[in-house]
Enzyme design. Structure first.
Site, PDB file in Angstrom:
ATOM      1  N   ASP A  95       0.806  -1.223   0.000  1.00  0.00           N
ATOM      2  CA  ASP A  95       0.000   0.000   0.000  1.00  0.00           C
ATOM      3  C   ASP A  95       0.843   1.279   0.000  1.00  0.00           C
ATOM      4  OD1 ASP A  95      -2.563  -1.037  -0.161  1.00  0.00           O
ATOM      5  OD2 ASP A  95      -2.742  -1.314   1.994  1.00  0.00           O
ATOM      6  N   ASP A 163      -6.052  -4.416  -4.230  1.00  0.00           N
ATOM      7  CA  ASP A 163      -5.720  -3.036  -3.851  1.00  0.00           C
ATOM      8  C   ASP A 163      -4.368  -2.599  -4.435  1.00  0.00           C
ATOM      9  OD1 ASP A 163      -7.168  -4.685  -2.073  1.00  0.00           O
ATOM     10  OD2 ASP A 163      -7.138  -3.178  -0.511  1.00  0.00           O
TER      11      ASP A 163
HETATM   12  N1  GLY Z   1      -6.522  -1.184   1.023  1.00  0.00           N
HETATM   13  C1  GLY Z   1      -7.441  -1.697   1.948  1.00  0.00           C
HETATM   14  C2  GLY Z   1      -8.873  -1.434   1.681  1.00  0.00           C
HETATM   15  O1  GLY Z   1      -9.308  -1.091   0.610  1.00  0.00           O
HETATM   16  O2  GLY Z   1      -9.626  -1.584   2.630  1.00  0.00           O
END
Ligand code: GLY
Length: 388
Positions: A95, A163
Site C-alpha cells: 500500500d 488493492d
Molecule cells: N486497502 C485496503 C482497503 O481497501 O480496505
C-alpha cells in the site's frame, strides 16, 4: 459542482486546523470528528485532499497545513522497524503507493520540493522490493504481530491483493522520473498477473489471490473484506476499475483498457437502483444491506478517466448514477461541525464471516477518509481541474 468542490476545500482547511499535523486514521466518532493517529495504509488521503485543494486554489494556507506533515513522511519513508514498533506504525507494504503518491509525488509536482521526490523514490524502492520474480506479482502484507491464524501467516508469503493496482502508479512514476526500466517492468508484470488471476471471466474480481511463494504456482482466490471467496467486494472492484485504467495511461497497452472496461461493466450493472454499490455485490438478500460510498467514489473517479479513453453510453451512465447517488444519499456537507464529506461507507467486512446477520460495528456504514479523497478527485475531474 464548483460550489461543492469549494465546500470540500473549506472543510479540508478547517479540518486541518483541528488536526494540527495529526493524521485522520479511518473514520469519525458519532459527532463526525475523525479519529486521529494514522500509521497505516490510509496516511495519504487527508494530505492528498490538502494538495488537491492547493492545486485548485493556490492558497498558501493549504501548503502551511501540508508542511506540518513532512516530518512524519520523512520518518515513514525510513521504514525503520524499531521506529514502527515503538510508534505503532505499520511497516510499508504493497500500500506504499497510496501513502507516497498522494503526499510526496503530489508535493513534488506542485511545488518542486526535491526532498519529496527523494522520499517518493525511496518508497518506490520499498514497493519494488516486494516483487516476487517467479510468480511475477507484488506481495501484499507482511506478518503482523497480531496475526493468530497460522494458515493466514503462511498464505501471506505468496499473497497478492487487488488493492495493489492502486499502488503501481508510484512505480510507473518512478520510471518516468529516473529512466530505471526495472520500476516499469515490475509494475507492468504485476498488472498482467492481476489481470490473469484476479479478474474473473465475468469481469468480477477476487479480493486476494494466493500463490506458492517459491514456485509462483497459482493456488486460489480468496476474500478478506468481502462476503465470500467467490463473491465480489465492491471496493476491490472499484480499485480494479481505477487501477487498470491508470495502468493503461502509463503503458498505452490497450489490453488494460479492455480489462478496465469489463470490470467497469460488471460494477455498473450491479449498482442498486438508487445508483450506489452494496459493500459486496453478493449481499442482496440481507435485511440491512450496507452500501459503500468509498467504492462508489473510487469507481466514479476511475470511470471518468476510463470514459476519456474509451467513451461509451454504459460508462457515461455509470458516472451519472454514481455521482447522483453519492450527492443524494451520502452527502455530509450540509451537516454543521461535521468533518467528513461523505457518509455510508464500509471499512472491512460488513458481516461476520459465516454469519450474515451479525453486522460488524463500528466500521460499517460510517464515513471514511478515502471516500472523501476520491470524491473530491472525481469532482475535480468532472470540472476538468484535476491534473496531478
Ligand atoms: N486497502 C485496503 C482497503 O481497501 O480496505
Amino acid at each position: 459542482m464548483k460550489n461543492i468542490i469549494e465546500k470540500i476545500c473549506e472543510r479540508t482547511y478547517s479540518n486541518g486546523v483541528r488536526f494540527d499535523g495529526r493524521i485522520p486514521t479511518n473514520s469519525t466518532d458519532a459527532y463526525g470528528r475523525f479519529d486521529l493517529g494514522g500509521g497505516g495504509w490510509t496516511d495519504g488521503f487527508y494530505i492528498g485532499m490538502v494538495y488537491l485543494a492547493y492545486a485548485l486554489t493556490k492558497h498558501k494556507k493549504f501548503l502551511e497545513i501540508a508542511d506540518k506533515y513532512q516530518p512524519y513522511f520523512r520518518l515513514r519513508a525510513e521504514n525503520n522497524p524499531d521506529w514502527c514498533r515503538q510508534n505503532n506504525i505499520l511497516p510499508l507494504d504493497h500500500d506504499t503507493g497510496f501513502i507516497f503518491k498522494l503526499s510526496q509525488v503530489y508535493r513534488y509536482k506542485l511545488i518542486g520540493d526535491t526532498e519529496a521526490r527523494t522520499l517518493a523514490l525511496k518508497a518506490a524502492d520499498i514497493l519494488a522490493s516486494r516483487f516476487n520474480s517467479v510468480g511475477r506479482f507484488i506481495r501484499a502484507w507482511d506478518t503482523w504481530s497480531w496475526d493468530t491464524d497460522p494458515q493466514f501467516i503462511e498464505d501471506k508469503k505468496g499473497k497478492m491483493i487487488i488493492d495493489s493496482m492502486m499502488n503501481i502508479a508510484l512505480l510507473f512514476w518512478a520510471y518516468e522520473e529516473t529512466g530505471n526500466k526495472q520500476y516499469y517492468d515490475i509494475a507492468a508484470s504485476h498488472t498482467d498477473t492481476v489481470a490473469k488471476y484476479v479478474v474473473r471471466p465475468d469481469g468480477s474480481t477476487f479480493h486476494q489471490y494466493n500463490f506458492d511463494p517459491l514456485t509462483g504456482e497459482p493456488k486460489k482466490g480468496v476474500t478478506g473484506q468481502g462476503y465470500s471467496d467467490d463473491s465480489c467486494w465492491s471496493r476491490g472492484q472499484a480499485w480494479a476499475v481505477y487501477g487498470f485504467t491508470e495502468a493503461y495511461e502509463y503503458t498505452k497497452n490497450t489490453a488494460h483498457l479492455d480489462t478496465a472496461e469489463k470490470i467497469a461493466h460488471y460494477f455498473i450493472s450491479h449498482l442498486m437502483p438508487y445508483g450506489l454499490p452494496l459493500w459486496d455485490f453478493a449481499c442482496t438478500n440481507q435485511t440491512f444491506r450496507p452500501i459503500d460510498a468509498s467504492a462508489a467514489a473510487i469507481a466514479l473517479s476511475g470511470l471518468i478517466t476510463l470514459n476519456k479513453h474509451r467513451p461509451s453510453d454504459i460508462i457515461e451512465s455509470g458516472i451519472t448514477k454514481l455521482k447522483n447517488g453519492l450527492l443524494t444519499h451520502c452527502n455530509a456537507l450540509s451537516i454543521e461541525n461535521w468533518e467528513s464529506v461523505l457518509l455510508h461507507a464500509c471499512i472491512g467486512s460488513a458481516y461476520q464471516k459465516g454469519n450474515e446477520c451479525t453486522l460488524i460495528v463500528p466500521y460499517t456504514d460510517c464515513p471514511i477518509i478515502y471516500a472523501d479523497y476520491y470524491f473530491l478527485e472525481a469532482l475535480m475531474k468532472l470540472e476538468n481541474c484535476f491534473n496531478l
